[in-house]
Design a protein around this motif. Structure first.
Motif, PDB file in Angstrom:
ATOM      1  N   GLY A  73      25.760  62.901  15.934  1.00  0.00           N
ATOM      2  CA  GLY A  73      25.741  61.852  16.943  1.00  0.00           C
ATOM      3  C   GLY A  73      25.404  60.500  16.359  1.00  0.00           C
ATOM      4  N   LEU A  74      24.869  59.653  17.201  1.00  0.00           N
ATOM      5  CA  LEU A  74      24.589  58.255  16.854  1.00  0.00           C
ATOM      6  C   LEU A  74      23.128  57.968  17.150  1.00  0.00           C
ATOM      7  CD1 LEU A  74      25.773  55.464  16.024  1.00  0.00           C
ATOM      8  CD2 LEU A  74      26.318  55.096  18.442  1.00  0.00           C
ATOM      9  N   TRP A  75      22.401  57.498  16.117  1.00  0.00           N
ATOM     10  CA  TRP A  75      20.957  57.308  16.268  1.00  0.00           C
ATOM     11  C   TRP A  75      20.612  55.821  16.300  1.00  0.00           C
ATOM     12  CZ3 TRP A  75      16.695  55.495  13.313  1.00  0.00           C
ATOM     13  CH2 TRP A  75      15.441  55.861  13.821  1.00  0.00           C
ATOM     14  N   MET A  76      20.054  55.367  17.405  1.00  0.00           N
ATOM     15  CA  MET A  76      19.514  54.016  17.586  1.00  0.00           C
ATOM     16  C   MET A  76      20.404  52.902  17.011  1.00  0.00           C
ATOM     17  SD  MET A  76      16.778  54.520  19.354  1.00  0.00           S
ATOM     18  CE  MET A  76      15.641  53.137  19.226  1.00  0.00           C
ATOM     19  N   PRO A  77      21.632  52.770  17.517  1.00  0.00           N
ATOM     20  CA  PRO A  77      22.512  51.724  16.997  1.00  0.00           C
ATOM     21  C   PRO A  77      22.014  50.332  17.392  1.00  0.00           C
ATOM     22  CG  PRO A  77      23.455  52.713  18.966  1.00  0.00           C
ATOM     23  CD  PRO A  77      22.239  53.532  18.623  1.00  0.00           C
ATOM     24  N   PRO A  78      22.372  49.297  16.604  1.00  0.00           N
ATOM     25  CA  PRO A  78      22.043  47.917  16.972  1.00  0.00           C
ATOM     26  C   PRO A  78      22.682  47.538  18.310  1.00  0.00           C
ATOM     27  CG  PRO A  78      22.805  48.058  14.693  1.00  0.00           C
ATOM     28  CD  PRO A  78      23.059  49.395  15.314  1.00  0.00           C
ATOM     29  N   ALA A  79      22.229  46.427  18.865  1.00  0.00           N
ATOM     30  CA  ALA A  79      22.586  46.039  20.236  1.00  0.00           C
ATOM     31  C   ALA A  79      24.095  45.976  20.475  1.00  0.00           C
ATOM     32  CB  ALA A  79      21.947  44.698  20.573  1.00  0.00           C
ATOM     33  N   SER A  99      22.215  70.507  25.988  1.00  0.00           N
ATOM     34  CA  SER A  99      22.458  69.152  26.480  1.00  0.00           C
ATOM     35  C   SER A  99      22.203  68.141  25.366  1.00  0.00           C
ATOM     36  CB  SER A  99      21.530  68.839  27.657  1.00  0.00           C
ATOM     37  OG  SER A  99      21.732  69.753  28.706  1.00  0.00           O
ATOM     38  N   ILE A 100      22.900  67.009  25.416  1.00  0.00           N
ATOM     39  CA  ILE A 100      22.628  65.965  24.430  1.00  0.00           C
ATOM     40  C   ILE A 100      21.249  65.369  24.686  1.00  0.00           C
ATOM     41  CG2 ILE A 100      25.062  65.456  24.013  1.00  0.00           C
ATOM     42  CD1 ILE A 100      24.681  62.907  25.712  1.00  0.00           C
ATOM     43  N   SER A 101      20.663  64.779  23.637  1.00  0.00           N
ATOM     44  CA  SER A 101      19.318  64.226  23.714  1.00  0.00           C
ATOM     45  C   SER A 101      19.296  62.847  23.069  1.00  0.00           C
ATOM     46  CB  SER A 101      18.324  65.161  23.012  1.00  0.00           C
ATOM     47  OG  SER A 101      18.695  65.330  21.655  1.00  0.00           O
ATOM     48  N   PHE A 124      21.108  56.299  27.720  1.00  0.00           N
ATOM     49  CA  PHE A 124      20.728  56.674  26.355  1.00  0.00           C
ATOM     50  C   PHE A 124      20.752  55.466  25.421  1.00  0.00           C
ATOM     51  CE2 PHE A 124      21.736  60.929  27.862  1.00  0.00           C
ATOM     52  CZ  PHE A 124      20.842  61.725  27.159  1.00  0.00           C
ATOM     53  N   LYS A 125      19.822  55.465  24.466  1.00  0.00           N
ATOM     54  CA  LYS A 125      19.826  54.498  23.362  1.00  0.00           C
ATOM     55  C   LYS A 125      20.265  55.173  22.062  1.00  0.00           C
ATOM     56  CE  LYS A 125      15.515  53.223  24.243  1.00  0.00           C
ATOM     57  NZ  LYS A 125      14.229  52.493  24.071  1.00  0.00           N
ATOM     58  N   SER A 126      20.247  56.491  22.068  1.00  0.00           N
ATOM     59  CA  SER A 126      20.804  57.343  21.005  1.00  0.00           C
ATOM     60  C   SER A 126      21.503  58.501  21.703  1.00  0.00           C
ATOM     61  CB  SER A 126      19.698  57.918  20.118  1.00  0.00           C
ATOM     62  OG  SER A 126      19.055  56.941  19.359  1.00  0.00           O
ATOM     63  N   TRP A 127      22.573  58.967  21.094  1.00  0.00           N
ATOM     64  CA  TRP A 127      23.275  60.139  21.639  1.00  0.00           C
ATOM     65  C   TRP A 127      23.281  61.211  20.559  1.00  0.00           C
ATOM     66  CZ3 TRP A 127      24.697  55.114  22.404  1.00  0.00           C
ATOM     67  CH2 TRP A 127      24.793  54.665  23.733  1.00  0.00           C
ATOM     68  N   ASN A 128      22.480  62.237  20.732  1.00  0.00           N
ATOM     69  CA  ASN A 128      22.302  63.253  19.695  1.00  0.00           C
ATOM     70  C   ASN A 128      22.584  64.649  20.238  1.00  0.00           C
ATOM     71  OD1 ASN A 128      19.411  61.337  19.110  1.00  0.00           O
ATOM     72  ND2 ASN A 128      21.232  61.215  17.840  1.00  0.00           N
ATOM     73  N   ALA A 129      23.121  65.500  19.373  1.00  0.00           N
ATOM     74  CA  ALA A 129      23.297  66.914  19.672  1.00  0.00           C
ATOM     75  C   ALA A 129      22.582  67.696  18.572  1.00  0.00           C
ATOM     76  CB  ALA A 129      24.774  67.279  19.709  1.00  0.00           C
ATOM     77  N   ILE A 130      21.715  68.626  18.965  1.00  0.00           N
ATOM     78  CA  ILE A 130      20.854  69.319  18.001  1.00  0.00           C
ATOM     79  C   ILE A 130      20.951  70.830  18.199  1.00  0.00           C
ATOM     80  CG2 ILE A 130      18.473  69.629  17.196  1.00  0.00           C
ATOM     81  CD1 ILE A 130      17.921  66.762  18.270  1.00  0.00           C
ATOM     82  N   MET A 131      21.187  71.546  17.094  1.00  0.00           N
ATOM     83  CA  MET A 131      21.240  73.004  17.124  1.00  0.00           C
ATOM     84  C   MET A 131      20.128  73.570  16.237  1.00  0.00           C
ATOM     85  SD  MET A 131      24.328  75.615  15.970  1.00  0.00           S
ATOM     86  CE  MET A 131      23.914  75.634  14.214  1.00  0.00           C
ATOM     87  N   PRO A 132      19.083  74.167  16.820  1.00  0.00           N
ATOM     88  CA  PRO A 132      18.022  74.783  16.005  1.00  0.00           C
ATOM     89  C   PRO A 132      18.569  75.962  15.212  1.00  0.00           C
ATOM     90  CG  PRO A 132      17.358  74.563  18.322  1.00  0.00           C
ATOM     91  CD  PRO A 132      18.827  74.316  18.264  1.00  0.00           C
TER      92      PRO A 132
END
Length: 228
Positions: free
Chosen positions: A117-123, A155-157, A180-188
């Motif tokens: 996904g995308l983590w904390m992109p600039p404005a 779900s995305i986080s 969202f300010k970040s769109w992440n998908a996480i698989m433990p």
């Protein structure tokens, strides 16, 4: 190249989480060096096989994508000197890129995961992605609500605004994603899976499932670049 993670690699990371001091680390430096080498060799094999579905893997090397294990404690109340995991980011532009990408987190005690996904992109980039989700909500939902995606990532986080983002109405049908300010998908991933002979296949399948998600998030950023 290593296509498996050695049990000693995971054991070192688990021990480091319990002994996070400079003294212990120096005494176990040879274990760290061996573990890091194993992780990088695994990444090199991963990158090689990713090329079948992800062009950004071409020309990248594991050693360039791994984050430093040394923590920057200057502005942190947590003064532990080391991270208790290995992490690598695969994206267009490399490890320090602001672009969407794939992240492999290796840690002991069942704390490993595959993410994208995308983590904390600039404005400017943040605004462009929100606009893309608003315009193409059905396409976005089709990606993140696909059964295979939900089975792996749920779900995305990501960090979210408590209020409605500027320029959008609270009744917007996409509002739950626009906050969202970040769109992440996480698989433990459990230690058992990490140490299994098919861990590489598990990671590759997860990353292949992440590709449409990353491609969606990348499209408006490419458009931004085209406008420059």
């Amino acid at each position: 190249m290593a296509s498996t993670i050695d049990k000693n690699t995971l054991a070192f990371l688990a021990d480091l989480s319990q002994n996070n001091t400079r003294e212990w680390f120096q005494e176990n430096k040879n274990r760290y060096d061996a573990a890091r080498k194993n992780y990088i060799q695994f990444l090199d094999e991963l990158l090689k096989q990713m090329q079948a579905f992800e062009p950004i893997a071409y020309g990248q090397q594991g050693k360039d994508l791994v984050f430093r294990i040394y923590r920057d404690v200057r502005f942190s109340s947590d003064k532990r000197p080391y991270k208790d995991h290995f992490g690598a980011y695969i994206a267009e532009g490399g490890r320090k890129s602001i672009n969407p990408g794939y992240y492999l987190h290796l840690a002991g005690n069942n704390n490993s995961f595959v993410a994208g996904g995308l983590w904390m992109p600039p404005a400017e980039q943040l605004k462009a992605v929100r606009q893309e989700i608003d315009y193409s909500l059905d396409e976005f939902r089709n990606i993140i609500e696909a059964p295979a995606f939900k089975d792996r990532f749920g779900s995305i986080s990501g960090d979210q605004l408590k209020t409605t983002p500027k320029g959008y109405d609270k009744d917007n049908p996409a509002i739950e994603y626009l906050r969202f300010k970040s769109w992440n998908a996480i698989m433990p991933v459990s230690d058992k899976v990490v140490l299994s002979s098919n861990f590489l296949a598990v990671v590759l399948e997860a990353m292949q499932e992440l590709k449409p998600f990353n491609d969606f998030l990348m499209a408006p950023l490419r458009d931004l670049g085209a406008e420059d």
